[in-house]
Write a protein that holds these residues in place. Structure first.
Motif, PDB file in Angstrom:
ATOM      1  N   UNK A   6       0.825  -1.215   0.000  1.00  0.00           N
ATOM      2  CA  UNK A   6       0.000   0.000   0.000  1.00  0.00           C
ATOM      3  C   UNK A   6       0.865   1.275   0.000  1.00  0.00           C
ATOM      4  N   UNK A   7       2.038   1.225   0.642  1.00  0.00           N
ATOM      5  CA  UNK A   7       2.937   2.388   0.577  1.00  0.00           C
ATOM      6  C   UNK A   7       3.406   2.628  -0.862  1.00  0.00           C
ATOM      7  N   UNK A  55      -0.007  13.851   2.430  1.00  0.00           N
ATOM      8  CA  UNK A  55       0.251  13.830   3.884  1.00  0.00           C
ATOM      9  C   UNK A  55       0.739  12.450   4.314  1.00  0.00           C
ATOM     10  N   UNK A  56       0.111  11.410   3.786  1.00  0.00           N
ATOM     11  CA  UNK A  56       0.495  10.047   4.142  1.00  0.00           C
ATOM     12  C   UNK A  56       1.942   9.761   3.668  1.00  0.00           C
ATOM     13  N   UNK A  57       2.255  10.215   2.451  1.00  0.00           N
ATOM     14  CA  UNK A  57       3.607   9.976   1.922  1.00  0.00           C
ATOM     15  C   UNK A  57       4.658  10.729   2.744  1.00  0.00           C
ATOM     16  N   UNK A  58       4.223  11.865   3.316  1.00  0.00           N
ATOM     17  CA  UNK A  58       5.152  12.614   4.183  1.00  0.00           C
ATOM     18  C   UNK A  58       5.465  11.786   5.434  1.00  0.00           C
ATOM     19  N   UNK A  59       4.454  11.090   5.945  1.00  0.00           N
ATOM     20  CA  UNK A  59       4.677  10.220   7.111  1.00  0.00           C
ATOM     21  C   UNK A  59       5.681   9.114   6.767  1.00  0.00           C
ATOM     22  N   UNK A  60       5.579   8.609   5.542  1.00  0.00           N
ATOM     23  CA  UNK A  60       6.514   7.553   5.111  1.00  0.00           C
ATOM     24  C   UNK A  60       7.943   8.119   5.108  1.00  0.00           C
ATOM     25  N   UNK A  61       8.069   9.351   4.589  1.00  0.00           N
ATOM     26  CA  UNK A  61       9.392  10.003   4.566  1.00  0.00           C
ATOM     27  C   UNK A  61       9.889  10.243   5.984  1.00  0.00           C
ATOM     28  N   UNK A  62       8.969  10.738   6.839  1.00  0.00           N
ATOM     29  CA  UNK A  62       9.350  11.021   8.233  1.00  0.00           C
ATOM     30  C   UNK A  62       9.789   9.749   8.960  1.00  0.00           C
ATOM     31  N   UNK A  63       9.289   8.613   8.490  1.00  0.00           N
ATOM     32  CA  UNK A  63       9.682   7.342   9.120  1.00  0.00           C
ATOM     33  C   UNK A  63      11.079   6.917   8.641  1.00  0.00           C
ATOM     34  N   UNK A  64      11.680   7.743   7.749  1.00  0.00           N
ATOM     35  CA  UNK A  64      13.069   7.489   7.353  1.00  0.00           C
ATOM     36  C   UNK A  64      13.244   6.884   5.966  1.00  0.00           C
ATOM     37  N   UNK A  65      12.159   6.742   5.218  1.00  0.00           N
ATOM     38  CA  UNK A  65      12.296   6.157   3.876  1.00  0.00           C
ATOM     39  C   UNK A  65      12.584   7.249   2.845  1.00  0.00           C
ATOM     40  N   UNK A  66      13.493   6.940   1.927  1.00  0.00           N
ATOM     41  CA  UNK A  66      13.763   7.849   0.814  1.00  0.00           C
ATOM     42  C   UNK A  66      12.817   7.502  -0.325  1.00  0.00           C
ATOM     43  N   UNK A  67      12.093   8.503  -0.816  1.00  0.00           N
ATOM     44  CA  UNK A  67      11.141   8.211  -1.892  1.00  0.00           C
ATOM     45  C   UNK A  67      11.428   9.026  -3.153  1.00  0.00           C
ATOM     46  N   UNK A  68      12.585   9.707  -3.174  1.00  0.00           N
ATOM     47  CA  UNK A  68      12.893  10.581  -4.319  1.00  0.00           C
ATOM     48  C   UNK A  68      12.963   9.774  -5.623  1.00  0.00           C
ATOM     49  N   UNK A 121      -4.636   4.502   9.375  1.00  0.00           N
ATOM     50  CA  UNK A 121      -4.168   4.169   8.021  1.00  0.00           C
ATOM     51  C   UNK A 121      -5.197   3.282   7.322  1.00  0.00           C
ATOM     52  N   UNK A 122      -5.747   2.329   8.064  1.00  0.00           N
ATOM     53  CA  UNK A 122      -6.789   1.466   7.492  1.00  0.00           C
ATOM     54  C   UNK A 122      -7.972   2.334   7.067  1.00  0.00           C
ATOM     55  N   UNK A 123      -8.336   3.294   7.924  1.00  0.00           N
ATOM     56  CA  UNK A 123      -9.472   4.174   7.626  1.00  0.00           C
ATOM     57  C   UNK A 123      -9.205   5.026   6.377  1.00  0.00           C
ATOM     58  N   UNK A 124      -7.969   5.497   6.238  1.00  0.00           N
ATOM     59  CA  UNK A 124      -7.627   6.294   5.053  1.00  0.00           C
ATOM     60  C   UNK A 124      -7.885   5.478   3.782  1.00  0.00           C
ATOM     61  N   UNK A 125      -7.438   4.235   3.796  1.00  0.00           N
ATOM     62  CA  UNK A 125      -7.598   3.402   2.600  1.00  0.00           C
ATOM     63  C   UNK A 125      -9.057   3.032   2.378  1.00  0.00           C
ATOM     64  N   UNK A 180      12.149  -1.131  -3.698  1.00  0.00           N
ATOM     65  CA  UNK A 180      12.865   0.020  -3.145  1.00  0.00           C
ATOM     66  C   UNK A 180      12.674   0.071  -1.616  1.00  0.00           C
ATOM     67  N   UNK A 181      11.414  -0.102  -1.167  1.00  0.00           N
ATOM     68  CA  UNK A 181      11.149  -0.119   0.287  1.00  0.00           C
ATOM     69  C   UNK A 181      11.878  -1.290   0.956  1.00  0.00           C
ATOM     70  N   UNK A 182      11.820  -2.459   0.331  1.00  0.00           N
ATOM     71  CA  UNK A 182      12.473  -3.642   0.930  1.00  0.00           C
ATOM     72  C   UNK A 182      13.985  -3.440   1.023  1.00  0.00           C
ATOM     73  N   UNK A 183      14.569  -2.850  -0.026  1.00  0.00           N
ATOM     74  CA  UNK A 183      16.025  -2.603  -0.014  1.00  0.00           C
ATOM     75  C   UNK A 183      16.388  -1.702   1.161  1.00  0.00           C
ATOM     76  N   UNK A 184      15.559  -0.652   1.354  1.00  0.00           N
ATOM     77  CA  UNK A 184      15.848   0.291   2.443  1.00  0.00           C
ATOM     78  C   UNK A 184      15.706  -0.387   3.815  1.00  0.00           C
ATOM     79  N   UNK A 185      14.882  -1.428   3.868  1.00  0.00           N
ATOM     80  CA  UNK A 185      14.736  -2.187   5.125  1.00  0.00           C
ATOM     81  C   UNK A 185      15.734  -3.348   5.203  1.00  0.00           C
TER      82      UNK A 185
END
Ligand SMILES: [Fe+2]
Ligand SMILES: [Fe+2]
Length: 248
Positions: A6-7, A55-68, A121-125, A180-185
Motif C-alpha cells: 500500500x505504501x 500527507x500520508x507519503x510525508x509520514x513515510x518520509x518522516x519514518x526514514x524512507x527515501x522516496x525521491x 491508516x486502514x481508515x484512510x484506505x 525500493x522499500x524492501x532494499x531500504x529495510x
C-alpha cells in the motif's frame, strides 16, 4: 507485506490522480449536465485523495524512507503519458480507474485489509476505496463521450490496447517501488518476495480476487456499473462516521 504494497501504491497516487483530473477535465464542457456534475465531483474527490496521500507519503518520509527515486520514476511515466493525445490519456485514466475500483472492492470486502497497520491508516484506505467505487463510472462515461464519433470496435480496441500496456506498467511500477522499500529495510530477499506472493495470491489474495473483474474490462459491452457494488459502501461509511472520517 501489506504495508509495502500500500505504501508503494500511495507513492504514485498524488501524481497519478492529478493526471486523471487533467485527462477528464478537458471534456467537462462537452458533457451533458449530469455527467458535467459527476466530473466536477470526481475532480473534487481525486483532489482530496491527492491531499491525503501527500500527507500520508510525508509520514513515510518522516519514518526514514527515501522516496525521491520513486517520485522521479512516477514523474517520468506521467510525463510520457501526457505526450499522448487526449483520448489516449483518457484511455490510460479509465484503465487505472478500473484497477482502483476493483482493488477498492477487494479492500472493502476484506475483514482485515491491512494486517498490523494503525487504525487511521486502514481508515484512510477505506475512505479512498469508498470514493473510488462511488465515482468508478465517471471517467468511463467521459471516454464514451470523447470517442462518440468512433466505431464501437475502435473504442474497444483503443481501451483494450491501452489496458494491456497499463497493466504491465502498473504492476511493474508497484513491484519496483516495493523493492525500493524492501532494499531500504534490508529485506529485499527471495523470502520476502515469497511472502509478497502469498499476500497477493493466497491470503488475503488481492490478485486472486481482482483477476476476473480485471478481465471483464476486455469484454465488448463492459461498463464499470455492470457490477454494482454500492452496497459495500454503507457499512464501511457507518464505521468511518463512528471513528471520524480521515478526510476530516
Ligand atoms: Fe483516488
Ligand atoms: Fe478514482
Amino acid at each position: 507485506m501489506a504495508t509495502a504494497f500500500f505504501n508503494a501504491l500511495s507513492a504514485t497516487f498524488p501524481q497519478g490522480e492529478t493526471f486523471f483530473i487533467d485527462s477528464v477535465r478537458r471534456y467537462r464542457d462537452l458533457a451533458d449536465p449530469v455527467l458535467r456534475d459527476q466530473i466536477s465531483r470526481f475532480i473534487q474527490q481525486e483532489a482530496m485523495h491527492t491531499r491525503e496521500h501527500v500527507a500520508f507519503n510525508r509520514l513515510i518520509k518522516d519514518a526514514g524512507y527515501g522516496t525521491a527515486a520513486m517520485d522521479a520514476y512516477t514523474r517520468n511515466r506521467i510525463d510520457c503519458a501526457r505526450q499522448k493525445p487526449p483520448i489516449g490519456q483518457l484511455a490510460i485514466t479509465i484503465a487505472l480507474e478500473h484497477f482502483t475500483a476493483i482493488m477498492a472492492h477487494a479492500l472493502l470486502t476484506e475483514e482485515h485489509p491491512l494486517p498490523g497497520a494503525p487504525k487511521e491508516i486502514v481508515r484512510l484506505w477505506q475512505w479512498h476505496a469508498i470514493e473510488e467505487i462511488e465515482h468508478k463510472g465517471v471517467c468511463y462515461d467521459t471516454y464514451l463521450l470523447a470517442t462518440r464519433n468512433l466505431s464501437p470496435m475502435r473504442q474497444w480496441m483503443i481501451r483494450c490496447r491501452v489496458m494491456l500496456l497499463i497493466s504491465f506498467q502498473f504492476w511493474h511500477s508497484n513491484r519496483r517501488h516495493m523493492a525500493d522499500f524492501f532494499r531500504q529495510d534490508g529485506i529485499n530477499t527471495p523470502r520476502t518476495w515469497w511472502r509478497v506472493w502469498k499476500f497477493l495470491v493466497v491470503s488475503p489474495g488481492m490478485f486472486r480476487k481482482i483477476a476476473l473483474p480485471y478481465l471483464s474490462f476486455y469484454l465488448p459491452g463492459f461498463h464499470p456499473w455492470r457490477h454494482d457494488d454500492r452496497h459495500l459502501i454503507a457499512a464501511v461509511e457507518r464505521e468511518l462516521a463512528a471513528d471520524g472520517n480521515p478526510a476530516g
